[in-house]
Enzyme design. Sequence first.
Site, PDB file in Angstrom:
ATOM      1  N   HIS A   1      -4.771   2.239  -3.601  1.00 55.45           N
ATOM      2  CA  HIS A   1      -3.670   3.207  -3.707  1.00 55.45           C
ATOM      3  C   HIS A   1      -4.126   4.574  -3.203  1.00 55.45           C
ATOM      4  O   HIS A   1      -5.299   4.930  -3.354  1.00 55.45           O
ATOM      5  CB  HIS A   1      -3.210   3.314  -5.162  1.00 55.45           C
ATOM      6  CG  HIS A   1      -2.847   1.981  -5.746  1.00 55.45           C
ATOM      7  ND1 HIS A   1      -3.742   1.255  -6.505  1.00 55.45           N
ATOM      8  CD2 HIS A   1      -1.731   1.242  -5.629  1.00 55.45           C
ATOM      9  CE1 HIS A   1      -3.163   0.108  -6.847  1.00 55.45           C
ATOM     10  NE2 HIS A   1      -1.948   0.068  -6.329  1.00 55.45           N
TER      11      HIS A   1
ATOM     12  N   HIS B   1      -5.745   9.826  -9.155  1.00 59.03           N
ATOM     13  CA  HIS B   1      -4.335  10.241  -9.233  1.00 59.03           C
ATOM     14  C   HIS B   1      -4.144  11.524 -10.063  1.00 59.03           C
ATOM     15  O   HIS B   1      -3.026  12.040 -10.130  1.00 59.03           O
ATOM     16  CB  HIS B   1      -3.472   9.136  -9.846  1.00 59.03           C
ATOM     17  CG  HIS B   1      -3.418   7.871  -9.030  1.00 59.03           C
ATOM     18  ND1 HIS B   1      -3.006   7.860  -7.707  1.00 59.03           N
ATOM     19  CD2 HIS B   1      -3.723   6.583  -9.346  1.00 59.03           C
ATOM     20  CE1 HIS B   1      -3.061   6.606  -7.246  1.00 59.03           C
ATOM     21  NE2 HIS B   1      -3.495   5.822  -8.209  1.00 59.03           N
TER      22      HIS B   1
ATOM     23  N   ASP C   1      -9.846   3.064  -2.604  1.00 58.12           N
ATOM     24  CA  ASP C   1      -8.945   2.417  -3.557  1.00 58.12           C
ATOM     25  C   ASP C   1      -7.695   1.925  -2.812  1.00 58.12           C
ATOM     26  O   ASP C   1      -7.286   2.509  -1.805  1.00 58.12           O
ATOM     27  CB  ASP C   1      -8.548   3.424  -4.636  1.00 58.12           C
ATOM     28  CG  ASP C   1      -7.822   2.791  -5.808  1.00 58.12           C
ATOM     29  OD1 ASP C   1      -8.473   2.480  -6.813  1.00 58.12           O
ATOM     30  OD2 ASP C   1      -6.577   2.604  -5.709  1.00 58.12           O
TER      31      ASP C   1
ATOM     32  N   ASP D   1      -9.578  -2.447  -5.994  1.00 59.53           N
ATOM     33  CA  ASP D   1      -8.292  -3.143  -6.172  1.00 59.53           C
ATOM     34  C   ASP D   1      -7.637  -3.508  -4.837  1.00 59.53           C
ATOM     35  O   ASP D   1      -6.563  -4.103  -4.819  1.00 59.53           O
ATOM     36  CB  ASP D   1      -7.321  -2.329  -7.051  1.00 59.53           C
ATOM     37  CG  ASP D   1      -7.212  -0.881  -6.648  1.00 59.53           C
ATOM     38  OD1 ASP D   1      -7.875  -0.465  -5.671  1.00 59.53           O
ATOM     39  OD2 ASP D   1      -6.456  -0.141  -7.316  1.00 59.53           O
TER      40      ASP D   1
HETATM   41 ZN   LIG Z   1      -5.685   1.746  -7.264  1.00 60.20          ZN
END
Ligand SMILES: [Zn+2]
Length: 353
Positions: A206, A168, A204, A292
């Site tokens: 996200h 991120h 991931d 995750d």
């Molecule tokens: Zn994540």
Amino acid sequence: MPIPVVWSPETRRHEPMREVWVGVPTDGTELPERVDRILDGLGNQPRVEAVVHGDEVLRRVHAEAFVDHLRTVHAEWLAGPYDDLVGQDRVAPYVFPTPAMTQGMPLTRATATHGRAGQFGYDTMTLVGPGTWEAARAAVDCALTAVDLVTNGAESTAYALCRPPGHHATRDGYGGSCYLNNAAIAAQALRDADAGRVTVVDLDAHHGNGTQAIFWERDDVRYGSVHVDPGAGWFPHFFGHAHESGSGQGAGATRNLPLEEGSEDAAWLDAVRELAQFADGTDALVVSLGVDAAAEDPESPLQVTADGYAAAGRLLGSLGVPAVVVQEGGYHLDTLGGLVAAYLGGHEQGSNG
Ligand SMILES: [Zn+2]
């Protein structure tokens, strides 16, 4: 050959303490213990301690002003009145110079530390404490050491146990529990070591908005991601939609495969297969290995199993190119190590044909 695990004890030094989510302080989940749980899960793999690297590649990926800020801001906070004023020692932004405020005008450097914090940090969940810089910088060394192992021919694949995670983090700032973009730095280092084209595949749960942003206008590093649909209300909200595909020279070099909440192995692996095709023909691979997306994980609604991660490893390993696997998220402490081991076992199997 088992895949070596590059790690550093320094990566334990960052303690998130808390996150502030929609105004509510909550306990951080990106804990130092993650390092040990992953090491435990990878008990049979050879370990390599990260070698300290210079800042050259780091500064090719991140802006100098941002790197300098992250390195010095916690000491600055401690030297200020904040402990007395607010009773806590974490650098926490409260005002953000987004376009809603700046309206195209040039920014003047904020003199107050608590003002400047919002220029480089883009959310309220990612606080800077004692040891944050040291841990994030050590994670970069893990990524760069893993790159060295594959570019000097010692290994075809290496795993970097990076913590805190990185995908991120943008060129100019941090957020989403990420400070420095380990995967982007690995990709840049592979390019610098003469890999013609590098592809980052992000598993991931996200979307890796930071990695996408860093390579948005480039065609020498491609970025593909499978993640929970940000349109269903998930971080990073503004990015990770299917229509985002890069711009300028990078047009078509970004691929996003958002999945519905509750997606299981079958849908997730279809997307991973598509990303393997997207990466076909690449000279080197970086895998942003967030675990995750697993069913047990508290941070996402995807329902991937350890077998799913192993199958993803086989798919990406079978590309048969030098690969650096970089740890991203994964927060369920009891299953974290086993999920990483499942992926790496699959990758090794896939690369052995
Ligand atoms: Zn994540």
